[in-house]
Write an enzyme that holds these catalytic residues in place. Structure first.
Site, PDB file in Angstrom:
ATOM      1  N   ARG A  61       0.836  -1.204   0.000  1.00 11.83           N
ATOM      2  CA  ARG A  61       0.000   0.000   0.000  1.00 11.83           C
ATOM      3  C   ARG A  61       0.872   1.257   0.000  1.00 11.83           C
ATOM      4  O   ARG A  61       2.012   1.236   0.444  1.00 11.83           O
ATOM      5  CB  ARG A  61      -0.910   0.017   1.230  1.00 11.83           C
ATOM      6  CG  ARG A  61      -2.008  -1.033   1.210  1.00 11.83           C
ATOM      7  CD  ARG A  61      -2.847  -0.973   2.468  1.00 11.83           C
ATOM      8  NE  ARG A  61      -2.077  -1.387   3.652  1.00 11.83           N
ATOM      9  CZ  ARG A  61      -1.575  -0.573   4.552  1.00 11.83           C
ATOM     10  NH1 ARG A  61      -1.745   0.738   4.430  1.00 11.83           N
ATOM     11  NH2 ARG A  61      -0.900  -1.037   5.578  1.00 11.83           N
ATOM     12  N   LYS A 202      -8.305  -2.477   1.240  1.00 11.88           N
ATOM     13  CA  LYS A 202      -8.247  -1.535   2.350  1.00 11.88           C
ATOM     14  C   LYS A 202      -9.029  -0.255   2.058  1.00 11.88           C
ATOM     15  O   LYS A 202      -9.438   0.446   2.984  1.00 11.88           O
ATOM     16  CB  LYS A 202      -6.796  -1.206   2.670  1.00 11.88           C
ATOM     17  CG  LYS A 202      -6.030  -2.382   3.279  1.00 11.88           C
ATOM     18  CD  LYS A 202      -6.739  -2.957   4.505  1.00 11.88           C
ATOM     19  CE  LYS A 202      -5.905  -4.059   5.166  1.00 11.88           C
ATOM     20  NZ  LYS A 202      -6.630  -4.703   6.300  1.00 11.88           N
ATOM     21  N   HIS A 222     -10.011  -4.058  12.957  1.00 10.61           N
ATOM     22  CA  HIS A 222      -8.945  -4.673  12.173  1.00 10.61           C
ATOM     23  C   HIS A 222      -8.498  -5.909  12.937  1.00 10.61           C
ATOM     24  O   HIS A 222      -7.532  -5.887  13.692  1.00 10.61           O
ATOM     25  CB  HIS A 222      -7.792  -3.686  11.995  1.00 10.61           C
ATOM     26  CG  HIS A 222      -6.741  -4.153  11.056  1.00 10.61           C
ATOM     27  ND1 HIS A 222      -5.416  -3.797  11.179  1.00 10.61           N
ATOM     28  CD2 HIS A 222      -6.789  -4.957   9.957  1.00 10.61           C
ATOM     29  CE1 HIS A 222      -4.713  -4.339  10.214  1.00 10.61           C
ATOM     30  NE2 HIS A 222      -5.514  -5.051   9.467  1.00 10.61           N
ATOM     31  N   SER A 240      -0.790  -5.801   9.850  1.00  7.21           N
ATOM     32  CA  SER A 240      -0.330  -6.836   8.920  1.00  7.21           C
ATOM     33  C   SER A 240       1.041  -7.349   9.346  1.00  7.21           C
ATOM     34  O   SER A 240       1.943  -6.568   9.646  1.00  7.21           O
ATOM     35  CB  SER A 240      -0.248  -6.269   7.506  1.00  7.21           C
ATOM     36  OG  SER A 240      -1.524  -5.902   7.046  1.00  7.21           O
ATOM     37  N   LYS A 244      -2.367 -12.138  12.622  1.00  5.85           N
ATOM     38  CA  LYS A 244      -3.826 -12.288  12.624  1.00  5.85           C
ATOM     39  C   LYS A 244      -4.274 -13.488  11.786  1.00  5.85           C
ATOM     40  O   LYS A 244      -5.059 -14.314  12.234  1.00  5.85           O
ATOM     41  CB  LYS A 244      -4.511 -11.029  12.082  1.00  5.85           C
ATOM     42  CG  LYS A 244      -4.380  -9.800  12.932  1.00  5.85           C
ATOM     43  CD  LYS A 244      -5.317  -8.703  12.477  1.00  5.85           C
ATOM     44  CE  LYS A 244      -5.357  -8.475  10.998  1.00  5.85           C
ATOM     45  NZ  LYS A 244      -4.038  -8.148  10.404  1.00  5.85           N
ATOM     46  N   THR A 245      -3.781 -13.548  10.555  1.00  5.74           N
ATOM     47  CA  THR A 245      -4.186 -14.631   9.661  1.00  5.74           C
ATOM     48  C   THR A 245      -3.653 -15.969  10.146  1.00  5.74           C
ATOM     49  O   THR A 245      -4.376 -16.960  10.225  1.00  5.74           O
ATOM     50  CB  THR A 245      -3.681 -14.352   8.231  1.00  5.74           C
ATOM     51  OG1 THR A 245      -4.264 -13.143   7.761  1.00  5.74           O
ATOM     52  CG2 THR A 245      -4.050 -15.488   7.299  1.00  5.74           C
ATOM     53  N   ASP A 259      -9.302 -10.835   8.854  1.00  2.00           N
ATOM     54  CA  ASP A 259      -8.747  -9.474   8.856  1.00  2.00           C
ATOM     55  C   ASP A 259      -9.695  -8.366   9.294  1.00  2.00           C
ATOM     56  O   ASP A 259      -9.279  -7.441   9.974  1.00  2.00           O
ATOM     57  CB  ASP A 259      -8.223  -9.147   7.456  1.00  2.00           C
ATOM     58  CG  ASP A 259      -7.298  -7.945   7.437  1.00  2.00           C
ATOM     59  OD1 ASP A 259      -6.463  -7.821   8.359  1.00  2.00           O
ATOM     60  OD2 ASP A 259      -7.392  -7.141   6.514  1.00  2.00           O
ATOM     61  N   ARG A 324       1.729 -12.342  -1.328  1.00  7.01           N
ATOM     62  CA  ARG A 324       0.372 -12.543  -0.820  1.00  7.01           C
ATOM     63  C   ARG A 324      -0.365 -13.645  -1.569  1.00  7.01           C
ATOM     64  O   ARG A 324      -0.125 -13.896  -2.746  1.00  7.01           O
ATOM     65  CB  ARG A 324      -0.437 -11.250  -0.957  1.00  7.01           C
ATOM     66  CG  ARG A 324       0.041 -10.109  -0.068  1.00  7.01           C
ATOM     67  CD  ARG A 324      -0.526 -10.210   1.326  1.00  7.01           C
ATOM     68  NE  ARG A 324      -0.080  -9.117   2.186  1.00  7.01           N
ATOM     69  CZ  ARG A 324      -0.611  -8.862   3.377  1.00  7.01           C
ATOM     70  NH1 ARG A 324      -1.596  -9.594   3.837  1.00  7.01           N
ATOM     71  NH2 ARG A 324      -0.143  -7.866   4.111  1.00  7.01           N
TER      72      ARG A 324
END
Length: 534
Positions: A61, A202, A222, A240, A244-245, A259, A324
């Protein structure tokens, strides 16, 4: 349905007639999109059948090139500053017109999808892409038509992505050639100059972070979420790269989402219909469920093959560490069919502590939970944003400040109200960062230990163990945990030099206190009492 104060857009031909596209492909199947990508030589197939593409110049990003149109809706509601950058309606309209002209005589791909796995808060979306593989990404990440029968004649928002269109900063009012602009009045997200699909994901998250708290009094979060066999829900907050994942992908628990979620009326619901997992150093042993999800229909971004093969080398970071995998949530073996659940029983704040000070697990009081939620301490991990090549210490309010159009206190207040209504919720601080020393000296905490600590918290194995308060941060450290060496639980003992640890702890505490000054005038006395003590 969440209408955001206005009715659905009913004329689905208005923008399409202006685009004058050469050919329009609408709601193609994943297989068709993959075949078109291969025909256009925009991607290759891996040995597992996943489609591999490069996102070009941008592999992460670009937050400094994201803008919000400042108008009657946003002028007095958006928290303007370094995160939320204003842009005029005139600049938006000019770029919008130019992109319409840019699409002339080009093929475009359209998809009708949905955000929010909740009938009450659902947002219907029309996406217009310049490439078939970006349209595949939207199919994978948003909630798909087969789940809800979205009508092409009804949608709330539009996302228009034109990575091949480059703005002229001198005349178009942007910072660079790339841009993402959110227009809450016209309900459009306009993306140009960047093919990185995370801008799509996002961008919509930012929209929901405005609409849900501001109009519906719903806490947007988030975080990832999963559910045990007894219906107990756990939330995992973090930026990120903090886990989390990975940590929500538990074979013993059903995945609600990895997410983005909302918390309303005692329920949790996923914003998305898929996962966008980091896959650097991915292995079947460490993350078996994510590894198995990389199959036909999955989109892999910026990966490289082992020489003379189509086997993905997940250790290869030559393009970016932010490789990703985008896939539908049902590619995960344990995903819930409908991505929602009851209110949470356990909340985990994930922090990648580059100082090596915080315990790998600690229990928080309500006041400490509020303090650490507002602080959002972590480290940015390499590759998630342009220019980040190694962990950098940051404070990101609500563990996602760059996605928050409103003031962080708004989200913190909603969390506080939910904790007051649900007093049995336990909040934990999990350090997935370093132990035995700071970054460059210590070691990253073993993922196996982190999983064991989270399992113990969820299973109630930490209910009756001894706790000792951290000397500086006051968080409660369990002194024993199944399948975890006791010396790991006390970070000071993991250092070779206790005096060096104390100095580093004081340094980190001062950073917390300095950062919190911007919120102090709106924070309660109880929250302020949870600050670290020097």
């Amino acid at each position: 349905m969440l209408h955001s104060g206005t009715s659905f857009i009913k004329d689905s031909s208005d923008i399409l007639s202006k685009l004058k596209a050469k050919k329009v492909y609408t709601d193609l199947s994943p297989q068709e999109l993959v075949e078109q990508t291969l025909q256009l030589k925009q991607g290759k197939l891996s040995s597992s059948g996943a489609l591999c593409v490069d996102t070009g110049k941008f592999t992460g990003r670009s937050p400094k090139d994201k803008f919000i149109v400042k108008d009657n809706i946003t002028e007095h509601t958006v928290n303007w500053g370094e995160i939320n950058l204003p842009i005029s309606p005139e600049i938006f309209d000019n770029l919008y017109t130019k992109i319409i002209d840019y699409f002339s005589e080009k093929d475009i791909w359209i998809r009708y999808v949905q955000a929010c796995a909740s009938e009450e808060y659902a947002v219907n979306i029309r996406v217009i892409n310049e490439t078939p593989w970006a349209n595949l990404f939207c199919n994978n990440l948003f909630i798909r038509q087969e789940n809800n029968g979205i009508s092409q004649a009804k949608y709330d928002w539009q996302i228009i992505q034109a990575p091949g269109f480059l703005a002229n900063p001198q005349t178009d009012g942007t910072r660079q050639e790339n841009f993402t602009i959110v227009n809450f009045t016209k309900k459009i997200i306009l993306i140009g100059g960047s093919a990185y699909t995370g801008e799509i994901k996002k961008g919509m998250f930012s929209v929901l972070n405005f609409l849900l708290p501001e109009n519906e009094n719903v806490l947007s979060m988030h975080c990832s979420a999963n559910e045990g066999k007894k219906g107990d829900v756990a939330l995992f907050f973090g930026l990120s790269g903090t886990g989390k994942t990975t940590l929500s992908a538990d074979s013993e628990r059903a995945l609600i989402g990895d997410d983005e979620h909302g918390w309303a009326h005692g329920s949790i619901f996923n914003f998305e219909g898929g996962c966008y997992a980091k896959c650097i150093n991915l292995t079947a042993e460490k993350e078996p469920q994510i590894f198995k999800a990389i199959r036909p229909g999955t989109l892999l971004e910026n990966v490289r093959f082992i020489a003379n093969s189509n086997l993905v080398d997940f250790e290869d970071a030559s393009v970016t560490e932010n490789t990703r995998a985008a896939y539908p949530i049902h590619f995960m073996d344990n995903a819930k069919k409908i991505s929602n659940g009851a209110g949470p029983k356990n909340i985990f704040f994930l922090t990648c502590d580059a100082f090596g000070i915080l315990p790998p697990i600690s229990r928080l009081t309500k006041e400490q939970a509020m303090y650490h939620f507002i602080s959002g301490y972590t480290a940015k991990v390499a590759g998630t944003e342009v220019g980040i090549t190694e962990p950098q210490t940051v404070f990101s309010a609500c563990f996602g400040n760059v996605f928050l159009p409103l003031h962080p206190i708004k989200y913190a207040e909603l969390l506080g109200k939910n904790l007051e209504k649900n007093t049995d919720v336990k909040v934990w601080l999990i350090n997935t960062g370093w132990s035995g020393g700071a970054y460059g000296i210590g070691k990253r905490i073993n993922l196996t230990y982190t999983r064991a600590m989270i399992a113990a918290a969820i299973n109630g194995d930490l209910e009756n163990v001894e706790y000792i308060a951290h000397d500086v941060f006051g968080v409660l450290k369990p002194q024993s945990c199944p399948n975890v060496p006791s010396e790991i639980l006390n970070p000071r003992k993991a250092w070779n030099n206790n005096e060096a640890y104390d100095l580093q702890a004081t340094k980190l505490a001062k950073l917390f206190i300095e950062n919190f000054k911007k919120y102090a005038d709106k924070a309660s006395t109880d929250i302020l009492s949870a600050a670290p003590k020097i």
